[in-house]
Design an enzyme around this catalytic site. Sequence first.
Site, PDB file in Angstrom:
ATOM      1  N   LYS A 211      -8.106   0.019  19.798  1.00 28.25           N
ATOM      2  CA  LYS A 211      -9.459  -0.520  19.582  1.00 28.25           C
ATOM      3  C   LYS A 211      -9.354  -2.035  19.586  1.00 28.25           C
ATOM      4  O   LYS A 211      -9.015  -2.652  18.580  1.00 28.25           O
ATOM      5  CB  LYS A 211      -9.977  -0.014  18.245  1.00 28.25           C
TER       6      LYS A 211
ATOM      7  N   GLY B 149      -5.699  -9.261  12.281  1.00 23.20           N
ATOM      8  CA  GLY B 149      -7.057  -9.787  12.111  1.00 23.20           C
ATOM      9  C   GLY B 149      -7.204 -10.464  10.773  1.00 23.20           C
ATOM     10  O   GLY B 149      -6.241 -11.019  10.234  1.00 23.20           O
ATOM     11  N   SER B 150      -8.391 -10.385  10.222  1.00 19.85           N
ATOM     12  CA  SER B 150      -8.675 -11.148   9.006  1.00 19.85           C
ATOM     13  C   SER B 150      -8.030 -10.508   7.774  1.00 19.85           C
ATOM     14  O   SER B 150      -7.768  -9.302   7.736  1.00 19.85           O
ATOM     15  CB  SER B 150     -10.181 -11.224   8.786  1.00 19.85           C
TER      16      SER B 150
ATOM     17  N   VAL C  99     -10.259  -7.652   6.104  1.00 23.30           N
ATOM     18  CA  VAL C  99     -10.173  -6.338   6.742  1.00 23.30           C
ATOM     19  C   VAL C  99      -8.767  -5.763   6.550  1.00 23.30           C
ATOM     20  O   VAL C  99      -8.597  -4.582   6.241  1.00 23.30           O
ATOM     21  CB  VAL C  99     -10.534  -6.431   8.241  1.00 23.30           C
ATOM     22  N   GLY C 100      -7.762  -6.621   6.704  1.00 22.30           N
ATOM     23  CA  GLY C 100      -6.377  -6.167   6.558  1.00 22.30           C
ATOM     24  C   GLY C 100      -6.121  -5.548   5.196  1.00 22.30           C
ATOM     25  O   GLY C 100      -5.436  -4.531   5.070  1.00 22.30           O
TER      26      GLY C 100
ATOM     27  N   GLU D 125      -1.138  -7.767  10.124  1.00 17.07           N
ATOM     28  CA  GLU D 125      -0.798  -9.176  10.329  1.00 17.07           C
ATOM     29  C   GLU D 125      -2.062  -9.987  10.164  1.00 17.07           C
ATOM     30  O   GLU D 125      -3.036  -9.761  10.885  1.00 17.07           O
ATOM     31  CB  GLU D 125      -0.227  -9.386  11.732  1.00 17.07           C
TER      32      GLU D 125
ATOM     33  N   CYS E 276      -3.129 -17.549  14.721  1.00 15.24           N
ATOM     34  CA  CYS E 276      -2.788 -17.438  13.310  1.00 15.24           C
ATOM     35  C   CYS E 276      -1.601 -18.322  12.979  1.00 15.24           C
ATOM     36  O   CYS E 276      -1.338 -18.605  11.820  1.00 15.24           O
ATOM     37  CB  CYS E 276      -2.597 -16.010  12.853  1.00 15.24           C
TER      38      CYS E 276
ATOM     39  N   GLU F 227      -7.913 -20.454   5.667  1.00 12.67           N
ATOM     40  CA  GLU F 227      -7.769 -20.470   7.125  1.00 12.67           C
ATOM     41  C   GLU F 227      -9.116 -20.789   7.764  1.00 12.67           C
ATOM     42  O   GLU F 227     -10.128 -20.159   7.459  1.00 12.67           O
ATOM     43  CB  GLU F 227      -7.278 -19.104   7.611  1.00 12.67           C
TER      44      GLU F 227
HETATM   45  C1  UN1 Z   1      -1.489 -15.059  16.846  1.00 12.88           C
HETATM   46  O1  UN1 Z   1      -2.040 -16.140  16.751  1.00 12.88           O
HETATM   47  O2  UN1 Z   1      -2.007 -14.059  16.303  1.00 12.88           O
HETATM   48  O3  UN1 Z   1       3.574 -17.670  18.130  1.00 12.88           O
HETATM   49  C2  UN1 Z   1      -0.289 -14.816  17.627  1.00 12.88           C
HETATM   50  C3  UN1 Z   1       2.537 -17.854  18.772  1.00 12.88           C
HETATM   51  C4  UN1 Z   1       2.127 -16.830  19.787  1.00 12.88           C
HETATM   52  C5  UN1 Z   1       1.473 -15.681  19.120  1.00 12.88           C
HETATM   53  C6  UN1 Z   1       0.380 -16.034  18.173  1.00 12.88           C
HETATM   54  N1  UN1 Z   1       3.283 -16.380  20.512  1.00 12.88           N
HETATM   55  O4  UN1 Z   1       1.858 -18.847  18.612  1.00 12.88           O
END
Ligand code: UN1
Length: 501
Positions: free
Chosen positions: A180, A233-234, A237-238, A255, A289, A390
């Site tokens: 999804k 995701g956020s 939600v996580g 994550e 992230c 964040e």
């Molecule tokens: C993400 O932002 O969820 O290390 C992943 C990095 C990328 C992956 C980021 N290879 O910046």
Amino acid sequence: MATLATMETYRNYIDGRWVDAEGGEVFESTNPADRRDIVGVVAKSSKEDVDRAVEAARAAYNTWRLVPAPKRGEILFRAAEALVKHKQRLGELVTREMGKVIAEGLGDVQEAIDMAYYMAGEGRRLAGETVPSELPDKDAKSFRVPIGVFALVTPWNFPTAIPAWKIFPAIMAGNTVVFKPSSLTAVCATELVRILADSGLPKGVVNLVNGPGGEVGEYLVSHPGIDGVSFTGSSAVGMKVARNCSLHGKEFSCEMGGKNAIIVMDDADIGLALSGVLWGAFGTTGQRCTAASRLILHRDIHDGFVDRLVTMTKALKLGDGLKAGTDVGPLVSDEQLRKVQHYVQIGKSDGATLLLGGQHANHGDLAYGNFMEMTIFVDVRPAMRIAQEEIFGPVLSVLKARDFDDAIAIANGVNYGLSASIYTRDVNMSAQAEKELDTGIVYINASTIGAEIQLPFGGMKRSGYGNKKDAGGRGGALDLYTRWKVVYRDYSGRLQRAQID
Ligand code: UN1
């Protein structure tokens, strides 16, 4: 520009067939650089579609888990070759649907290619252990077995890479999946699944359902036919996913975000550090992230560094990522734009000094996109919300540190712990930083972004829930998508008692 009449509908992929959503509903995916450009019309699924997808995945699991892993890997090898062939087209699609500049769109696809080749090869390893038994004529070994049906829920910021991180290891290890993706990048997700489908994947092994996360995603992850969940995701939600999975004994990995810091010490190569800060803070418009959203400067270099940073940031060109010369693309959606603008207000009212940017850019060519100026705050104190939460946009908070210990304390003083970086020429200091930075990933003399797929990816503290990392390396993806099985075979023909005889 495509019009609705020429538009293709992107359907769900369930049990080896491309199908409309049960209710026949659709939604549009649009280009964040120009909202008038509709990238695709996508099936809007409901619970019935999820039920069918889970059922198909359950049925396929019975046979797929018994296919030898090298054979499963061969399909990924073919998918890797197809991704290479279609890299340019897919990279452009990533840019058009998500907004990152084309070099990064291509990089996104490259990360999927890397994972496909890596997991294709892993099909011929998938190693366990053979160890000596304490008893004669007895052998002892462990090997990895799949877990079952996984729900894979992916974000929009890496429209092909993150799905690849999850789908490829999951199926190589013998699981089947229901995927999804974020609705904002549903077209990219569909193209990825098409490539897998055309690479000889048996029906039901990968099923795709598009639709709103609040309804379809939530129903999917709590479905009783699901054995494990991998979510990116956020945090909000996580946390819900983690709670639900723990309650029902499901495997999970969530994550989530980061509040990643770059520390620049007074002995650093300043030019190198500047390029790393620009890349980490404004690359992908800050929507990683792993993005560098905090810059911790040693007080002796603070003012000079900030001056040069502002000059260099002003030289970056904001625009459509498909156009040559663009350095920074739009934010993915209007909602993200509003969220980032809201944080600019918070920063100002908390007393930080807005040195650059802070506005929605909507002049000329930018009129129809979700563009946000690159934004720099100084005089930021560690407790301020813009230094703690964040933001997921091109907003950099600059903090001042007295010395190394102070810098580490500031870097670690947040709830997140995904990535961190230090620029220093002092080898001892770099070793101390490596030890003390409380993040899943540490960079020395490099920015906070750009993790490679052959090592685990994930964070400490609130950056991840679940004790497994969901991507990369054997310590990452393989641990999430497999369980260990242990076999002792006694060929002595007599009763042998471990720990006693
Ligand atoms: C993400 O932002 O969820 O290390 C992943 C990095 C990328 C992956 C980021 N290879 O910046």
